[in-house]
Design a protein around this motif. Structure first.
Motif, PDB file in Angstrom:
ATOM      1  N   GLN A 256       1.226  -1.111   0.058  1.00  0.00           N
ATOM      2  CA  GLN A 256       0.212  -0.497   0.458  1.00  0.00           C
ATOM      3  C   GLN A 256       0.981   0.957   0.043  1.00  0.00           C
ATOM      4  OE1 GLN A 256      -2.061   0.444   3.931  1.00  0.00           O
ATOM      5  NE2 GLN A 256      -3.767   1.988   2.519  1.00  0.00           N
ATOM      6  N   GLU A 257       1.861   1.576   0.619  1.00  0.00           N
ATOM      7  CA  GLU A 257       2.678   2.486   0.914  1.00  0.00           C
ATOM      8  C   GLU A 257       3.766   2.506  -0.384  1.00  0.00           C
ATOM      9  OE1 GLU A 257       4.729   5.931   2.811  1.00  0.00           O
ATOM     10  OE2 GLU A 257       2.806   5.373   2.315  1.00  0.00           O
ATOM     11  N   ALA A 258       4.584   1.704  -1.105  1.00  0.00           N
ATOM     12  CA  ALA A 258       4.402   1.366  -2.401  1.00  0.00           C
ATOM     13  C   ALA A 258       3.552   2.118  -3.427  1.00  0.00           C
ATOM     14  CB  ALA A 258       5.518   0.510  -2.782  1.00  0.00           C
ATOM     15  N   ASN A 259       2.383   1.489  -3.849  1.00  0.00           N
ATOM     16  CA  ASN A 259       1.360   1.823  -4.160  1.00  0.00           C
ATOM     17  C   ASN A 259       1.578   3.693  -3.995  1.00  0.00           C
ATOM     18  OD1 ASN A 259      -1.664   2.741  -4.617  1.00  0.00           O
ATOM     19  ND2 ASN A 259      -0.997   1.703  -6.035  1.00  0.00           N
ATOM     20  N   ARG A 260       1.622   4.088  -2.770  1.00  0.00           N
ATOM     21  CA  ARG A 260       1.299   5.995  -2.637  1.00  0.00           C
ATOM     22  C   ARG A 260       2.199   6.353  -2.445  1.00  0.00           C
ATOM     23  NH1 ARG A 260       3.070   9.131   0.776  1.00  0.00           N
ATOM     24  NH2 ARG A 260       4.744   8.117   1.438  1.00  0.00           N
ATOM     25  N   GLY A 262       3.999   5.516  -5.686  1.00  0.00           N
ATOM     26  CA  GLY A 262       4.492   5.647  -7.003  1.00  0.00           C
ATOM     27  C   GLY A 262       3.617   6.988  -7.450  1.00  0.00           C
ATOM     28  N   ARG A 263       2.410   6.710  -7.123  1.00  0.00           N
ATOM     29  CA  ARG A 263       1.391   7.824  -7.380  1.00  0.00           C
ATOM     30  C   ARG A 263       2.172   9.457  -7.377  1.00  0.00           C
ATOM     31  NH1 ARG A 263      -2.720   7.870  -4.657  1.00  0.00           N
ATOM     32  NH2 ARG A 263      -1.956   6.075  -2.875  1.00  0.00           N
ATOM     33  N   GLU A 264       1.742   9.309  -5.481  1.00  0.00           N
ATOM     34  CA  GLU A 264       2.483  10.419  -5.302  1.00  0.00           C
ATOM     35  C   GLU A 264       3.694  11.326  -6.445  1.00  0.00           C
ATOM     36  OE1 GLU A 264       2.600  11.322  -1.337  1.00  0.00           O
ATOM     37  OE2 GLU A 264       0.305  10.598  -1.102  1.00  0.00           O
ATOM     38  N   ILE A 265       4.961  10.787  -6.451  1.00  0.00           N
ATOM     39  CA  ILE A 265       5.953  11.577  -7.243  1.00  0.00           C
ATOM     40  C   ILE A 265       5.715  11.907  -9.033  1.00  0.00           C
ATOM     41  CG2 ILE A 265       7.444  10.229  -5.697  1.00  0.00           C
ATOM     42  CD1 ILE A 265       8.518   8.074  -7.842  1.00  0.00           C
ATOM     43  N   LEU A 266       4.481  11.510  -9.266  1.00  0.00           N
ATOM     44  CA  LEU A 266       4.402  11.071 -10.524  1.00  0.00           C
ATOM     45  C   LEU A 266       4.336  12.430 -11.617  1.00  0.00           C
ATOM     46  CD1 LEU A 266       1.870   8.528 -11.469  1.00  0.00           C
ATOM     47  CD2 LEU A 266       4.242   8.432 -11.999  1.00  0.00           C
ATOM     48  N   GLN A 267       4.772  13.475 -12.205  1.00  0.00           N
ATOM     49  CA  GLN A 267       4.981  14.082 -13.005  1.00  0.00           C
ATOM     50  C   GLN A 267       5.182  14.110 -13.710  1.00  0.00           C
ATOM     51  OE1 GLN A 267       6.942  17.360 -10.792  1.00  0.00           O
ATOM     52  NE2 GLN A 267       8.954  16.201  -9.960  1.00  0.00           N
ATOM     53  N   PRO A 268       4.853  15.671 -15.137  1.00  0.00           N
ATOM     54  CA  PRO A 268       6.559  15.341 -16.564  1.00  0.00           C
ATOM     55  C   PRO A 268       7.488  15.765 -15.994  1.00  0.00           C
ATOM     56  CG  PRO A 268       4.359  16.238 -16.399  1.00  0.00           C
ATOM     57  CD  PRO A 268       4.317  16.180 -15.119  1.00  0.00           C
TER      58      PRO A 268
END
Length: 365
Positions: A256-260, A262-268
């Motif tokens: 669950q933390e790994a998923n968070r 991954g999602r939170e660092i996404l950016q162009p």
């Protein structure tokens, strides 16, 4: 569907590669360019697009009415089963006058490529790498379709969970999920739905069984998605039946933390290599290096798995309009498997998860 814009994207790729034309068979790219869904069958069905934007085709006669209505701009040769396809492809070669031709090598079968080589008098080249950017950035229409597929999928899962209980088989639960998706407007499942219980959940792409039945303490993993107008959702959630063993709880919270992360660092501008490294490092640093089985995710759209591939070593950077999955997982063979997968759109200033299902640990049954 903006056929003109999509055709322009393709011709730009062809011109940049100094490639005069490329041949397609029915599949995602064929549909993307024409809006026509046809299946791969024993009858060769060929679309050729030139670098100047001309469309040429050899189409089985039984598809004449639909093809003519949907793709009137194509210069098409129709052929009858009784005549065979060899003459039609020879006429297609003469009509195009090409001295070089690429094909979508990861879709076209050997017999179609061989038939083209025979008709054109030379061996086609593989255009797979050249085509990779074609569907990389989703337009507004595509995003709407994926969002609808996601909503249908999520609603279907919630309805399925209401009836899940110990004693049900994996195939029984899968059948209920499929019915719920179809009743809510899915065209079909986007892929063979995966529902795995207990130790079977550690098999990343396991096949549901009528003989395996859900028991108290089991993980229950769903990897599922609806298809809408050709576009796919691809979601994974893992639940537990009645109670959660302590070791499984720790595994789940790590994923669950790994998923968070991954999602939170996404950016162009973020490199895919950095993304995969950040997610996988969290799993490994928690003591689960030996339980990692796959990359962090993949592109999503008309194909369930398409560009970009999210893995270490891919230094391509994320760009606005890319649609990807974030799906860390940990697997203890024959004991438990946990995966949490979300469908995420890269935006101008970050990312937006199209998936809204809760990610907190949940008990069912």
């Amino acid at each position: 569907m903006n056929d003109t814009a999509r055709l322009k994207k393709l011709t730009t790729l062809l011109q940049a590669a100094d490639c005069p034309a490329i041949a397609f068979v029915p599949g995602p790219n064929f549909y993307y360019l024409t809006g026509v869904k046809l299946g791969l069958m024993e009858r060769p069905t060929i679309l050729i697009v030139t670098a100047t934007g001309e469309m040429h085709a050899a189409i089985p006669a039984l598809e004449r009415d639909r093809w003519t209505a949907e793709v009137p701009q194509a210069q098409t040769i129709f052929w009858q089963d009784s005549d065979g396809y060899a003459d039609a492809l020879s006429r297609l070669a003469a009509q195009t006058g090409l001295s070089a031709l690429a094909v979508e090598g990861n879709r076209m079968r050997h017999f179609e490529a061989a038939a083209l080589a025979e008709a054109f008098g030379f061996a086609p080249t593989d255009g797979t790498t050249m085509l990779a950017p074609l569907r990389l950035h989703k337009d507004a229409e595509e995003i709407v379709k994926v969002e609808r597929a996601v909503r249908i999928s999520e609603q279907a899962l919630e309805a399925t969970l209401e009836v899940v209980k110990a004693g049900m088989s994996e195939t029984e639960i899968r059948a209920r999920l499929m019915i719920e998706m179809l009743e809510r407007g899915a065209d079909a499942p986007a892929f063979d739905l995966i529902v795995l219980a207990g130790g079977a959940a550690a098999d990343c792409h396991g096949v549901p069984s009528a003989d395996r039945r859900l028991k108290a303490g089991d993980a229950l993993l769903f990897d599922f998605g609806a298809a809408v107008d050709g576009y796919s959702a691809d979601i994974t959630r893992t639940f537990f039946c009645e109670h959660v063993p302590d070791a499984s709880r720790k595994l789940y919270e790590t994923v669950q933390e790994a998923n968070r992360i991954g999602r939170e660092i996404l950016q162009p501008g973020l490199s895919i290599h950095e993304l995969d490294s950040a997610v996988q490092s969290h799993l490994a640093d928690a003591g689960y290096a030996d339980n990692i089985r796959h990359k962090v995710g993949h592109g999503l759209g008309l194909d369930v798995h398409e560009a970009p591939q999210l893995m270490v070593g891919n230094h391509q950077t994320l760009e606005e309009g890319m649609l990807i999955t974030i799906e860390p997982g940990l697997y203890d063979p024959d004991v438990v498997g946990v995966r949490i997968e979300d469908d995420v759109l890269i935006t101008a200033d970050g990312a937006r998860s199209l998936t809204t299902l809760p990610r907190d640990l949940r008990i069912v049954g």
